[in-house]
Scaffold this motif. Structure first.
Motif, short mmCIF file in Angstrom:
data_model
loop_
_atom_site.label_atom_id
_atom_site.label_comp_id
_atom_site.label_asym_id
_atom_site.label_seq_id
_atom_site.Cartn_x
_atom_site.Cartn_y
_atom_site.Cartn_z
N ARG A 217 10.18 -39.15 -8.96
CA ARG A 217 9.06 -38.79 -8.07
C ARG A 217 8.13 -39.99 -7.89
NH1 ARG A 217 7.56 -35.17 -5.25
NH2 ARG A 217 5.94 -34.07 -6.35
N ALA A 218 7.97 -40.76 -8.95
CA ALA A 218 7.07 -41.91 -8.85
C ALA A 218 7.66 -42.98 -7.93
CB ALA A 218 6.82 -42.50 -10.23
N LYS A 219 8.99 -42.93 -7.74
CA LYS A 219 9.61 -43.86 -6.80
C LYS A 219 9.33 -43.45 -5.37
CE LYS A 219 13.92 -44.59 -9.24
NZ LYS A 219 15.34 -44.26 -9.11
N GLY A 220 8.90 -42.23 -5.16
CA GLY A 220 8.62 -41.78 -3.81
C GLY A 220 9.57 -40.70 -3.33
N LEU A 221 10.41 -40.17 -4.21
CA LEU A 221 11.26 -39.06 -3.79
C LEU A 221 10.43 -37.80 -3.73
CD1 LEU A 221 13.47 -41.06 -4.99
CD2 LEU A 221 14.83 -39.03 -5.34
N SER A 222 10.73 -36.98 -2.73
CA SER A 222 10.02 -35.70 -2.67
C SER A 222 10.63 -34.78 -3.73
CB SER A 222 10.18 -35.08 -1.30
OG SER A 222 11.52 -34.69 -1.12
N GLN A 223 9.94 -33.68 -3.99
CA GLN A 223 10.41 -32.71 -4.98
C GLN A 223 11.86 -32.34 -4.70
OE1 GLN A 223 8.18 -31.10 -7.30
NE2 GLN A 223 9.94 -30.06 -8.20
N ARG A 224 12.14 -32.09 -3.42
CA ARG A 224 13.48 -31.65 -3.05
C ARG A 224 14.51 -32.76 -3.26
NH1 ARG A 224 14.32 -27.25 0.91
NH2 ARG A 224 12.15 -27.07 0.33
N GLN A 225 14.14 -33.97 -2.83
CA GLN A 225 15.08 -35.07 -3.03
C GLN A 225 15.36 -35.30 -4.51
OE1 GLN A 225 12.72 -37.91 -0.84
NE2 GLN A 225 14.39 -38.25 0.61
N GLU B 37 -8.54 -41.80 -27.39
CA GLU B 37 -7.66 -41.07 -28.29
C GLU B 37 -6.73 -40.13 -27.56
OE1 GLU B 37 -9.92 -39.29 -31.37
OE2 GLU B 37 -10.37 -41.22 -32.30
N SER B 38 -5.80 -39.63 -28.27
CA SER B 38 -4.82 -38.70 -27.72
C SER B 38 -5.52 -37.52 -27.08
CB SER B 38 -3.92 -38.24 -28.85
OG SER B 38 -2.92 -37.42 -28.36
N GLY B 39 -5.03 -37.13 -25.90
CA GLY B 39 -5.61 -35.97 -25.24
C GLY B 39 -6.89 -36.26 -24.49
N SER B 40 -7.27 -37.52 -24.38
CA SER B 40 -8.54 -37.81 -23.72
C SER B 40 -8.41 -37.82 -22.21
CB SER B 40 -9.09 -39.15 -24.22
OG SER B 40 -8.13 -40.15 -23.99
N GLY B 41 -7.19 -37.71 -21.69
CA GLY B 41 -7.02 -37.62 -20.25
C GLY B 41 -6.52 -38.90 -19.61
N LYS B 42 -5.99 -39.80 -20.39
CA LYS B 42 -5.51 -41.06 -19.85
C LYS B 42 -4.33 -40.84 -18.90
CE LYS B 42 -4.59 -42.78 -23.99
NZ LYS B 42 -4.94 -41.73 -24.95
N SER B 43 -3.36 -40.11 -19.41
CA SER B 43 -2.17 -39.89 -18.57
C SER B 43 -2.52 -39.11 -17.32
CB SER B 43 -1.11 -39.13 -19.36
OG SER B 43 -0.71 -39.87 -20.47
N MET B 44 -3.40 -38.14 -17.46
CA MET B 44 -3.78 -37.34 -16.31
C MET B 44 -4.41 -38.20 -15.23
SD MET B 44 -2.96 -34.24 -16.35
CE MET B 44 -1.74 -33.67 -17.51
N THR B 45 -5.20 -39.14 -15.63
CA THR B 45 -5.82 -40.05 -14.66
C THR B 45 -4.73 -40.81 -13.89
OG1 THR B 45 -7.59 -40.33 -16.25
CG2 THR B 45 -7.54 -41.86 -14.38
N ALA B 46 -3.75 -41.30 -14.65
CA ALA B 46 -2.68 -42.05 -14.00
C ALA B 46 -1.91 -41.18 -13.04
CB ALA B 46 -1.75 -42.62 -15.08
N LEU B 47 -1.58 -39.97 -13.48
CA LEU B 47 -0.80 -39.07 -12.63
C LEU B 47 -1.61 -38.66 -11.40
CD1 LEU B 47 1.03 -36.92 -15.30
CD2 LEU B 47 1.97 -38.75 -13.90
N ALA B 48 -2.92 -38.59 -11.57
CA ALA B 48 -3.76 -38.22 -10.44
C ALA B 48 -3.67 -39.28 -9.34
CB ALA B 48 -5.21 -38.04 -10.89
N ILE B 49 -3.54 -40.52 -9.74
CA ILE B 49 -3.45 -41.58 -8.73
C ILE B 49 -2.19 -41.39 -7.89
CG2 ILE B 49 -3.26 -44.06 -8.39
CD1 ILE B 49 -4.74 -44.38 -11.10
N LEU B 50 -1.11 -40.94 -8.53
CA LEU B 50 0.13 -40.72 -7.80
C LEU B 50 0.22 -39.31 -7.23
CD1 LEU B 50 2.57 -42.36 -10.32
CD2 LEU B 50 2.28 -43.05 -7.97
N ARG B 51 -0.77 -38.52 -7.56
CA ARG B 51 -0.74 -37.11 -7.22
C ARG B 51 0.55 -36.44 -7.70
NH1 ARG B 51 -2.80 -36.05 -1.80
NH2 ARG B 51 -1.32 -34.33 -1.86
N LEU B 52 0.92 -36.72 -8.94
CA LEU B 52 2.10 -36.09 -9.55
C LEU B 52 1.65 -35.15 -10.66
CD1 LEU B 52 4.78 -38.89 -9.85
CD2 LEU B 52 4.84 -36.86 -8.43
N LEU B 53 0.65 -34.35 -10.35
CA LEU B 53 0.06 -33.51 -11.39
C LEU B 53 0.83 -32.21 -11.55
CD1 LEU B 53 -3.51 -34.31 -10.22
CD2 LEU B 53 -2.58 -34.86 -12.46
#
Ligand SMILES: Nc1ncnc2c1ncn2[C@@H]1O[C@H](COP(=O)(O)OP(=O)(O)OP(=O)(O)O)[C@@H](O)[C@H]1O
Ligand SMILES: Nc1ncnc2c1ncn2[C@@H]1O[C@H](COP(=O)(O)OP(=O)(O)OP(=O)(O)O)[C@@H](O)[C@H]1O
Ligand SMILES: [Mg+2]
Ligand SMILES: [Mg+2]
Lengths: 315, 537, 271, 469
Positions: A217-225, B37-53
Motif C-alpha cells: 500500500r505504501a508503494k501506491g497500490l490501492s486496497q484492491r490491487q 517511548e513505545s505507544g507514544s504515537g510515532k508510527s501513527m504519525t507516519a501512517l497518517a502522512i500516507l493516510r494508511l491508518l
C-alpha cells in the motif's frame, strides 16, 4: 524438493499399507455372509457351502488378505462376490460418474466461493460482507441431502428443467452428461462453497493484516490491487488445503446424493456392496478412496511448493 | 515552503484520541527524527502522512506534502502519491516483503505502477536500484525470493522499493530495530547517503536516542500522542527544556551504580563452570539418504563464573546466547562437554532440585514469561516445585511478600493477575520469581531488551540494589553493549557459537582485541555527551 | 458481545430449552400413533402438523432435539477426551516418534471416507444412537488432536513454559497446568463447531437409517420418513429440516461469536 | 414409440437366475430373456413354456415333455433336450449353487429321449412339479454360454440381453428370431432406482415409463390423480407376517403367541405402513388362491383378550422382546406400528433395524430373535411350516404329516382340502402374526399396456407390452 517429495512418498506408502490392514480386518469382522445373502432364505446349507468355496471364502483370513493385497499391487482388485465381475472394472466404470461429478461440484464450488470470499474480504464489515457471510452460514447449516430433495422437487418435478436423477452416460455426449450431473453437482457444491468462501475470506483477511500488504500500500497500490496482487496468492495455501479435503470428500461422501439422484457412482457401489456383504468390493473401494485422499493431500502439498517458494528449498 | 508541513494534527481511533495537535515540518534534504517511548504515537504519525491508518480513524488538522493538502486527497489520488511522492520503510524486514514474489518483481512493482513503462525498462531500473542499496547483481539476481535473504538484505530491498521513484519524502519507521548493531550501522549509513544523494526529506522514527543524535538534523520528542519538544539536534541536545525529554535522555545514558564485586575470598570451586560445551541442532538432510546434518549453535564454549562475579555475554542475534542459557538451565542436552554447577555436573535428565534452587533465570519477554491465567503468588512460587522444603502456609505468604518487597512491589500484588501490571512491573515480578529460592546464580537472558529506556533504567537500578543486598552472582546476556558495560565485571564476546574474546569489562570495551569485538563496538551508536550534561543540569 | 454471539446463543438456547422441556412436557406423547390423524398440516391442535403415523411433529421435534444434542455432545466429548490429550502429547514431544506417530495416525483417520466408515461401523455393530456416536466421535478425535497440537506448539515456545521447565516440571504437568487452560478458549470454540457438525452428521446417519432407532425420535429419521411424502405433506420435511438448519446455524454463529469474543487472535483455529 | 424404460428398485447382483435368490434377476430376465419348460402367467397359473406339452404317468413319477422344435438360444445355438438335461442336472448337482435347489429335490433322473423329448423321473410323486419348473431358478440355459452367464446371459426369450451399465441400467433388445410370438417393443431398459423418493421423482419427471413394484405406496394417489399415469394394483405371493420365534420363551407358550396375534390391528398396519394397499390375511396363504380360507377372525384385533391371554400365561406385567426389522418399508413402518400396538397390551418390543445380510445371519440362520417382520414372497410356500428348523421354529408333527401327504397328492380337490386344513392348523396355533398380503403396486404411463398387474413371481414380463396408439 526431491527430498521433500521422497519423504512424503515414503510416509504415503507406509500409510497405505497400514490402511490396507485396518480396512481388511475391520471389514472382515462385519457379521453376515455374502454367500447366504446371495442365495436367500430357501437355500440349503450345502448350496451355501458350495458357493462359499466357489468364492474362495473358505480360505483363511490371512491368506485372503495376502492375495488381496498382492493382487492390488498388480492392479488386480479381485472379483466381486455378487457381481462376479472384476472389481477393478466395476470401480473404473463408477469412477466415470463419480470423478466427473466431484470435479464438476468442486469447480462449481470454487467458482462460487472464491469470488464470494474475495468480495466479502474486500468489503469487510460492510453490508456486502455481512450478506455473503450470512449466506455462507446458512449454506454450512443446510444438510445437503435435504437441499438435494428440495432441488429435485423444484427443478425436476415442478419446473422439469432437469431429469430427477440418473446419468445418461458419456455416450450421450458431454453436454447431455453434464446436464444430467448438474443438479447433484449443485447439491454437493453449495454447502462446500459456503465453507470454502469462509476460508477464503478469513485467509485473505489474515493476509491483509500482514506487513507486506502495508508495504504494498505504501508503494501506491490501492486496497484492491494489494489484495489481488499480494493477498490472493498468499491466501491460497489454506484454500488449497480445503479444496483438497473437499475433493476427497466429494469423491467418497456423495453416497447420499448419489442415492437421491440414483447415480451409478462409487458411493452407491460401496453402499450396495456393504449391504450385500460383497466385502472384497467394499475393501477395494475403501482402499481406493483412502489412496485417493492420500494422493490428493500429497498433490496439494506439492502445489503448496508451487505457490510458496519458501517450501521449495525446504527439506 | 516546507516539504512536509503538519500543523495541529489530531487523530482518534473510534473514541480514543491517539494523536493530539501534532505539528512538525520537514525541509527537502533534511532528516527529522521522531522519538519517544513505545505507544507514544510515532508510527501513527507516519501512517497518517500516507493516510494508511486503521479503520474508524478520524484525522483533523492540516497535513500538506510538497504543497498538496493530504487530507483533501481522494483515495485514488493518495494511491498516486504513495510510492511516487513519499516512500516508506517499515520496522520488520522479515515480514515487510511478500514471501511468494521475487525481490525483482516487488521492486519493479513501484516503477510499473506509477510510470507504466515497459517491463524491460523497469527491470533495468530495479537492477540499478538494488545495486545502489548494496545488493550487487552477481549475488542478488532479481529472481531471488525474500526468504533467501538475511534481515539486513531484506531491509535493503525494502529501501530500494521505497526510493524507486526518488520520492520527495522518505519515512522510515524503526528501520533498524530488528537488526544487529553492525547491520544497523550499515543501513543507517545507506539511508543517510540516499537522502544526501537524492536530496530527499526523511522522517526517521526511532526510540534509540543514540541513533537520533547521530542521524537527525531535527528532533521531535513525543509522549502520549503529543509533541513535547522539538528543535534542531544541536540545539535540543544542548538546551532540552521539557522534563520528559530530559528524563528520556538521562535514562538512555543511565549509569548504574553497581556495588563492587564482593571482596573475593576466592572459593576453590567455581559457581558455574562450562567445559567445552557443544550444542547441535539437527537440520533436515540435503538428500534422502545423505548424512544427518546439523547446525552447531554452541561450539566448544568454556568459561567459569565465580561466586560474587557478574559476568556478561554479548554477541549478535543468533550467535547462540539463548541456546547456551538453555543448556545451562538443563533444558537442552549437550552433544559434548559438560556443565558443572558448584562442582557437580548437571545430569542429562535436567537439574536436580537443589541445583535448581541455586540457579534461577529471568527471560526477555515480560509479556510472555507468565501464564496469564495464574495469580502472582502462584507464578512466583513456581520455582519451589518439587522441593521437599517448599514453604507452606504463613511461611509461604511471608516469602512471597519478601520477594515482592525486594523488587519494589507490595505484598497485596500477590493476588493480582499478570495482565494488570505494566511491562516494567512484570519484569520486576520475573525477578521476584528468580529471587524467591534465594539462588546463588541468576541468568538474565536479554532481561531488559524489551523495555522502554526509562523503565530499563529502573530495572537496572533495581538489579544493582539487589546486588548490594543479596550479593548476587549473575550471567548477564544482552546484545546491548552499553548495558553490559554497565552491569558486569567481566565479559564474554560470542560469535557464531564461539567465545571469541573474554576479559574484564572495562578493559574489553576500551581496548578490544578481537576484530569482531572491535567492529561491534565501533558500530554501536553512542549518545554524545551533551545530552548527558543537559540531563544532569 | 458480538451480534452473532447473541443471535447464535439465543437460537442454541431455544433448542436446548425445547430439549429440556421435553423431559417434563410435550404437547402429545411423541410415541402415540394415531393413524387416522396422519399427515395433517399444521393446525390448531397440532401446531406443526402430524406425521405419517399421526404422531405430533412438535412433540417429536422436541424429543428429537434431545437425541441430536446427546449424540453430538457425547461425540464431541469423545473427540475432545481423546483428541486433546493426543494433541497435547504430540506437541509436548514435538518431533519425536510419538508426535510423528500421532500425527500420521491422525492423517490416516482423516483419509478414511467418514460416511463409508460410519456405515461400516453400523454394519458391524448394528444401527443405533450409540454407534452413531462412536462413528462421529472417531472422526472428531483427529480434529481436536490437530487443533490442540497446532495451538500448543506455539505455546511451548513461550517463555512461561520455559520458566515452568526451569522449575523442574515435567511435560505432562506443564501440559495440564499451563497449556490446557491457555488453549481452553480455542477448544471451546472448536467444540461448538464440532458440535454443530455432529448434529449434521447425526442427521445424515439417521437419514440413511443408521442413527437413533425408533421409537427414539431423531430429526434425521424424521427427514428420512418425510422424504417420500414431500409432495403430500411438505411440512414433514420442512419442519425437521428447519430445526436442523436453525440449530446448526445457531451453534455456528455462537462459535464465531465466541471466537471473536474470547480472543480475536484465535482466528486461525478453524480449518 | 417402440421402446420402454422400466424402473426397478433393486439391481440384480448378476444375471444368472439359476444361482442366486435375488428377485431382481427374475424381475429383469424372467420370460424376457430366459424361459423354462413351463411358465407363470399374470394370474399365477402355470402354462407351457419351452415344452409345448407333457404327459404324466399315472403313478405321478414320470413326466415326459415335448419341446418346441425350432427354438434357438440368442447365440444361435439350438435349444434341445440336451440343454434341458444340462440345466436341470446342473441345478440338482452336488456342487450346485442354485438357491432353490429344493425345487428339484424329488427329481431322480432326467433323460433325453430325442432332441425334442425329455423325460423326468421323480423319486416320489410331487404334485408341484410343473409349478416348480416354472420358477426362474428352473429356466433352461445352454452349456455353451454357461461360463459367462453372470454377465452375458444367453437365453431363448423374446428379448436379448443388450448391455449392463452396473449401478445404472440393463438394456434388452427384441429377439428377431424368437420362436414364439415376437415382442412388440424394439428395446427395453431397466433402470435401477433404490431410493423411494428418487423413484417418485423419476416417475414424475417421466425419466422412466413404468415402475414395477413401486416402493412408496403413499405416492400412489398422486399418480392416480395425474392423467399422465396409471396405477396397477395387483396381488403378489408375499404373505407379510410378524414372525415369532416359537422356541424362544415366552413365545413357546401358544397363549403368548395368541396374545400377540390379538394385539395386532391389521388394518392400522395396512393403513399406516402401506397406505391402505394390502389384503389382511389370517394365515400363511395368498388370498387370491382358490384354496384360501379367510381366517382373520381367528386373530381379530382385541387388546383386552390379548391382555387376558398374557395374564393366563402368567405374564401380567408383560415382557420385553426384540423386533428385528429388515430394510423394506413394510417392515420398518409396520414394525413401528406393531411395536406401539404391542406396547398397548404390555409387550415391549425393542426395534432393531437390520440389513438383509444381518437379518439372514441373526434372524434366519442364528434364530436369535423374538419377533421379526418379513414378507414371504415365494409362491405356495406354506410348506415352510413343516420344517422345524425353519427360523420361526414351528414344530408340529401333525402339520408335517399333512404336508408330506400333500406332496404326494396330485388330485386337485384333495389338495385343496389339505391346504385348507393346513391353513387352519397354523392359524389356530398362532405360529406367527399374519398381517397382510403384499400388494403388487406398479405405476406406468397411461398409454403403456400389457404390463402384469399381479406378481405371481418376481417378473416384469415385457413380451406383451406395447404403447397404445
Ligand atoms: N489499529 C489500532 N487500533 C487501535 N489503537 C491502535 C492501533 N494501532 C495503534 N494503536 C494505539 O495507538 C497508540 C500509538 O501507537 P503507535 O503505534 O503510533 O506507537 P509508537 O509510538 O509507534 O510505539 P512503538 O515504539 O511501540 O512502535 C498506542 O496507544 C496504540 O495502542
Ligand atoms: N530449536 C532449534 N532448532 C534449530 N535451530 C535452532 C533452534 N533454536 C535456535 N536455533 C539456532 O541456533 C542459533 C543460536 O540461536 P540462539 O537463540 O541461541 O541465538 P541468540 O544468540 O540467543 O540470538 P538472539 O539475540 O536473537 O536471541 C541460531 O542460528 C538459531 O537459528
Ligand atoms: Mg511504532
Ligand atoms: Mg536469544
Amino acid at each position: 524438493m526431491g527430498r521433500y517429495f521422497a519423504k512424503r512418498l515414503l510416509s504415503l506408502i507406509v500409510s497405505l499399507v497400514i490402511a490396507s490392514w485396518v480396512i481388511f480386518f475391520v471389514i472382515e469382522i462385519a457379521p453376515g455372509d455374502p454367500a447366504s445373502f446371495m442365495l436367500g432364505i430357501n437355500a440349503q446349507p450345502d448350496t451355501i457351502a458350495a458357493l462359499r468355496s466357489e468364492l474362495g471364502l473358505d480360505e483363511g483370513k490371512f491368506s485372503r488378505y495376502i492375495s488381496w493385497f498382492t493382487g492390488m499391487l498388480q492392479g488386480d482388485f479381485g472379483t466381486s462376490y455378487t457381481y462376479r465381475t472384476p472389481v477393478a472394472q466395476m470401480v473404473a466404470d463408477r469412477l466415470w460418474v463419480s470423478l466427473p461429478l466431484a470435479i464438476y461440484a468442486l469447480t462449481l464450488s470454487t467458482l462460487i466461493a472464491l469470488p464470494a470470499g474475495i468480495y466479502a474480504a474486500s468489503r469487510r464489515g460492510k453490508t456486502g460482507d455481512i450478506a455473503v457471510m450470512g449466506a455462507t452460514q446458512l449454506g454450512v447449516a443446510v444438510p445437503n441431502f435435504w437441499f438435494a430433495m428440495m432441488l429435485v422437487l423444484v427443478f425436476a418435478i415442478n419446473l422439469r428443467w432437469f431429469s430427477a436423477g440418473g446419468f445418461v452416460g458419456w455416450e450421450a455426449g458431454p453436454l447431455a452428461a453434464l446436464h444430467s450431473l448438474t443438479l447433484p453437482a449443485i447439491a454437493l457444491a453449495l454447502p462446500q462453497a459456503a465453507i470454502l468462501a469462509r476460508v477464503m475470506r478469513s485467509a485473505l483477511l489474515d493476509i491483509l493484516g500482514e506487513d507486506f500488504i502495508r508495504t504494498a500500500r505504501a508503494k501506491g497500490l490501492s486496497q484492491r490491487q494489494a489484495l489481488w496482487r499480494h493477498g490472493l496468492r498468499n491466501a491460497l495455501i489454506p484454500v488449497l488445503t480445503i479444496i483438497g479435503l473437499q475433493f476427497s470428500f466429494l469423491l467418497a461422501g456423495a453416497i447420499i446424493i448419489e442415492q437421491v439422484f440414483y447415480l451409478p457412482g462409487l458411493g452407491r457401489l460401496v453402499f450396495q456392496a456393504i449391504s450385500a456383504r460383497d466385502l472384497i468390493v467394499v475393501e477395494s473401494v475403501v482402499m481406493l478412496l483412502v489412496f485417493a485422499v492420500i494422493m490428493v493431500n500429497f498433490l496439494v502439498d506439492l502445489t503448496y511448493a508451487l505457490v510458496d517458494p519458501r517450501l521449495r528449498g525446504r527439506g | 515552503m516546507s516539504l512536509l508541513e503538519i500543523t495541529n494534527l489530531s487523530l482518534s481511533i473510534g473514541a480514543y484520541p491517539i494523536l493530539r495537535g501534532i505539528s512538525l515540518s520537514v525541509e527537502p534534504g533534511e532528516i527529522l527524527a521522531i522519538t519517544g517511548e513505545s505507544g507514544s504515537g510515532k508510527s501513527m504519525t507516519a501512517l497518517a502522512i500516507l493516510r494508511l491508518l486503521p479503520n474508524c480513524t478520524t484525522l483533523r488538522g492540516h497535513l500538506s506534502l510538497d504543497g498538496t493538502d493530504i487530507l483533501a486527497q481522494s483515495e485514488t489520488e493518495m494511491c498516486a502519491l504513495r510510492g511516487q511522492k513519499v516512500g516508506m520503510v517499515f520496522q520488520e524486514p522479515m515480514t515487510a516483503l511478500n514471501p511468494v514474489q521475487t525481490i525483482g518483481d516487488q521492486v519493479m512493482e513501484t516503477i510499473l505502477l506509477h510510470r507504466g513503462c515497459p517491463r524491460a525498462e523497469a527491470e533495468k531500473e530495479a537492477r540499478t536500484l538494488l545495486d545502489r542499496v548494496g545488493l550487487p547483481a552477481d549475488r542478488f539476481p532479481l529472481s531471488r525470493f525474500p526468504h533467501e535473504l538475511s534481515g539486513g538484505q531484506r531491509q535493503r530491498v525494502v529501501i530500494a522499493m521505497a526510493i524507486a521513484l526518488r520520492p520527495a519524502l522518505l519515512i522510515a519507521d524503526e528501520p533498524t530495530t530488528a537488526l544487529d548493531v553492525t547491520t544497523q550501522a550499515q543501513i543507517l549509513t545507506l539511508l543517510r547517503d540516499l537522502v544526501r544523494d537524492y536530496g530527499m526529506g526523511m522522517v526517521i522514527i526511532t526510540h534509540d536516542l543514540a541513533v537520533v543524535a547521530d542521524m537527525a538534523d531535527h528532533i521531535v520528542v513525543m509522549r502520549k500522542g503529543e509533541v513535547v519538544e522539538t528543535g534542531s539536534t544541536q540545539w535540543l541536545l544542548a538546551n532540552m527544556h521539557h522534563p520528559y525529554t530530559q528524563k528520556l535522555f538521562a535514562a538512555s545514558s543511565h549509569k548504574v551504580a553497581l556495588p563492587p564485586a564482593s571482596a573475593t575470598p576466592p572459593h576453590p570451586v567455581p559457581l558455574l563452570e562450562v567445559r567445552d560445551a557443544v550444542r547441535d541442532y539437527p537440520v533436515a538432510r540435503k538428500r534422502l539418504f545423505g548424512p544427518a546434518q546439523h547446525m552447531r549453535a554452541v561450539d566448544h564454549v568454556s568459561f567459569t563464573l565465580h561466586r560474587g562475579e557478574r559476568l556478561g555475554l554479548v554477541g549478535e542475534s543468533g550467535c547462540g546466547k539463548s541456546t547456551l542459557t538453555r543448556a545451562i538451565l538443563g533444558l537442552e542436552p549437550l552433544q559434548s562437554g559438560e556443565i558443572l554447577l558448584d562442582g557437580t555436573p548437571l545430569a542429562r535428565t535436567g537439574l536436580a532440585a537443589d541445583q535448581r534452587r541455586k540457579m534461577q533465570v529471568v527471560f526477555q519477554d515480560p509479556f510472555g514469561s507468565f501464564n496469564p491465567r495464574h495469580r502472582v503468588d502462584r507464578l512466583i512460587t513456581e520455582p519451589f516445585h518439587g522441593m521437599a522444603d517448599a514453604p507452606k502456609g504463613q511461611d509461604r505468604v511471608e516469602q512471597i511478600a519478601e520477594a515482592l518487597h525486594a523488587v519494589g512491589l507490595s505484598p497485596e500484588d500477590a493476588g493480582r493477575y499478570i495482565h494488570q501490571f505494566s511491562g516494567g512491573q512484570r519484569q520486576r515480578i520475573a525477578i521476584a520469581r528468580a529471587l524467591i529460592t534465594r539462588p546463588e546464580l541468576i541468568l538474565f537472558d536479554e532481561a531488559v531488551s524489551a523495555l522502554d529506556v526509562s523503565v530499563r533504567a529502573q530495572i537496572l537500578d533495581l538489579l544493582a540494589d539487589l546486588c548490594g543486598s543479596y550479593g548476587l552472582s549473575y550471567l548477564f546476556i544482552s546484545h546491548d553493549l552499553s548495558v553490559v558495560r554497565n552491569m558486569t565485571d567481566r565479559c564474554l564476546v560470542m560469535r557464531r557459537g564461539q567465545i571469541v574474546e573474554e576479559g574484564r569489562t572495562e578493559a574489553l570495551f576500551s581496548t578490544p582485541q578481537h576484530p569482531y569485538t572491535q567492529s561491534l563496538i565501533a558500530a554501536a551508536p553512542v549518545l554524545p555527551n551533551i545530552g548527558h550534561e543537559a540531563a544532569r543540569g | 458481545m458480538t451480534r452473532s454471539l447473541i443471535l447464535g446463543g439465543v437460537l442454541s438456547a431455544l433448542v436446548l430449552l425445547a430439549a429440556l422441556l421435553s423431559f417434563i412436557w410435550t404437547p402429545y406423547d411423541h410415541t402415540a400413533l394415531n393413524i387416522p390423524a396422519k399427515l395433517q398440516a399444521p393446525n390448531a391442535e397440532h401446531w406443526l402438523g402430524t406425521d405419517h403415523f399421526g404422531r405430533d411433529i412438535l412433540s417429536m421435534i422436541m424429543v428429537g432435539a434431545r437425541t441430536s444434542i446427546a449424540v453430538a455432545l457425547v461425540a464431541v466429548g469423545i473427540g475432545m477426551g481423546l483428541g486433546v490429550p493426543l494433541g497435547l502429547a504430540a506437541a509436548a514431544k514435538r518431533g519425536s516418534w510419538l508426535d510423528e506417530g500421532i500425527m500420521r495416525a491422525n492423517d490416516l483417520v482423516f483419509a478414511f471416507p467418514s460416511l463409508v466408515i460410519a456405515i461400516l461401523i453400523t454394519a458391524i455393530l448394528g444401527a443405533g444412537a450409540v454407534n452413531a456416536i462412536i462413528a462421529i466421535g472417531i472422526f472428531n478425535i483427529p480434529v481436536f488432536a490437530r487443533v490442540t497440537r497446532g495451538a500448543v506448539l506455539s505455546l511451548w515456545q513461550r517463555e512461561f513454559i520455559l520458566a515452568a521447565r526451569v522449575a523442574g516440571k515435567g511435560s505432562a504437568r506443564i501440559s495440564v497446568e499451563h497449556i490446557l487452560p491457555n488453549v481452553a478458549n480455542l477448544l471451546i470454540v472448536q467444540g461448538t463447531i464440532q458440535f454443530s457438525l455432529g448434529i449434521l452428521a447425526e442427521a445424515g446417519l439417521s437419514y440413511v437409517g443408521l442413527g437413533a432407532q425408533p421409537p427414539v425420535p431423531s430429526w434425521g429419521r424424521m427427514l428420512a420418513d418425510a422424504q417420500t411424502m414431500v409432495s403430500l405433506a411438505p411440512h414433514m420435511a420442512l419442519v425437521p429440516g428447519c430445526a436442523i438448519i436453525l440449530t446448526v446455524l445457531g451453534l455456528n454463529l455462537m462459535g464465531d461469536g465466541l471466537r471473536d469474543w474470547l480472543d480475536p487472535k484465535l482466528r486461525e483455529g478453524r480449518t | 414409440r417402440d421402446s420402454v424404460t422400466i424402473g426397478l428398485q433393486l439391481e440384480p447382483p448378476h444375471l444368472d437366475p439359476t444361482s442366486a435368490a435375488a428377485g431382481a434377476i427374475d424381475q429383469v430376465l424372467y420370460s424376457n430373456v430366459f424361459e423354462g419348460l413351463t411358465r407363470f402367467t399374470s394370474d399365477g397359473s402355470v402354462v407351457p413354456g419351452l415344452a409345448k406339452s407333457w404327459d404324466i404317468s399315472d403313478d405321478g413319477l414320470t413326466y415326459t415333455f415335448q419341446l418346441h422344435s425350432d427354438v434357438r438360444f440368442h447365440d444361435g445355438t439350438g435349444m434341445d433336450a440336451e440343454d434341458v438335461k444340462f440345466s436341470l442336472d446342473r441345478a440338482r448337482a452336488e456342487d450346485s449353487t442354485n438357491a432353490q435347489k429344493a425345487l428339484f429335490a424329488d427329481i431322480a433322473n432326467v433323460q433325453v429321449v430325442d432332441p425334442t423329448t425329455v423325460q423326468i423321473t421323480l423319486a416320489q410323486p410331487n404334485g408341484m412339479m410343473l409349478f416348480n419348473l416354472a420358477w426362474g431358478d428352473a429356466v433352461i440355459v445352454a452349456p455353451e454360454s454357461i461360463e459367462t452367464i453372470k454377465t452375458m446371459p444367453v437365453g431363448t426369450g423374446a428379448f436379448t440381453f443388450d448391455g449392463w451399465v452396473q449401478g445404472d441400467r440393463i438394456d434388452l433388445a427384441r429377439n428377431p428370431d424368437y420362436w414364439g410370438t415376437p415382442a412388440m417393443l424394439d428395446a427395453a431398459t431397466f433402470k435401477f432406482i433404490s431410493d423411494p423418493t428418487a423413484a417418485f421423482a423419476a416417475m414424475m419427471a417421466e425419466d422412466v415409463d413404468a415402475f414395477s413394484a413401486f416402493p412408496a405406496p403413499e405416492n400412489l394417489p398422486q399418480f392416480e390423480a395425474d392423467p399422465r399415469f396409471q396405477v396397477l394394483i395387483g396381488s403378489t405371493e408375499g404373505e407379510t407376517i410378524l414372525s415369532i420365534n416359537n422356541k424362544q420363551p415366552p413365545f413357546d407358550d401358544p397363549k403368548v403367541r395368541a396374545a400377540v396375534a390379538h394385539a395386532i390391528d391389521r388394518q392400522a398396519i395396512i393403513d399406516g405402513a402401506m397406505f391402505g394397499y394390502g389384503t389382511p390375511i389370517g394365515t400363511h396363504f395368498a388370498p387370491h388362491n382358490p384354496a384360501y380360507v379367510d381366517l382373520t377372525g381367528t386373530s381379530a384385533h382385541d387388546p383386552e383378550k390379548a391382555r387376558a391371554l398374557l395374564a393366563e400365561a402368567g405374564l401380567t406385567d408383560g415382557f420385553t422382546t426384540t423386533l428385528h426389522l429388515p430394510p423394506p418399508s413394510y417392515a420398518r413402518r409396520g414394525g413401528e406400528i406393531i411395536a406401539a400396538q404391542l406396547a398397548e397390551v404390555g409387550i415391549t418390543a425393542e426395534i432393531i433395524n437390520v440389513e438383509w445380510a444381518q437379518w439372514l445371519e441373526t434372524v434366519f440362520r442364528g434364530k436369535n430373535f423374538g419377533l421379526s417382520i418379513v414378507s414371504h414372497t415365494e409362491p405356495m410356500d406354506i410348506g415352510i411350516y413343516a420344517r422345524p428348523d425353519y427360523y420361526f421354529q414351528y414344530d408340529n408333527s401333525a402339520f408335517q404329516d399333512l404336508m408330506a401327504e400333500l406332496t404326494g397328492t396330485t388330485d386337485p380337490d384333495a389338495r385343496t382340502k389339505m391346504l385348507q386344513q393346513a391353513q387352519e392348523i397354523i392359524a389356530q396355533d398362532y405360529v406367527n402374526g399374519f398381517l397382510f398380503q403384499l400388494a403388487a403396486l406398479s405405476v406406468a404411463k397411461a398409454d403403456l399396456q400389457g404390463l402384469w398387474a399381479n406378481a405371481p413371481t418376481q417378473a416384469t414380463d415385457l413380451t406383451a407390452v406395447s404403447w397404445a396408439k
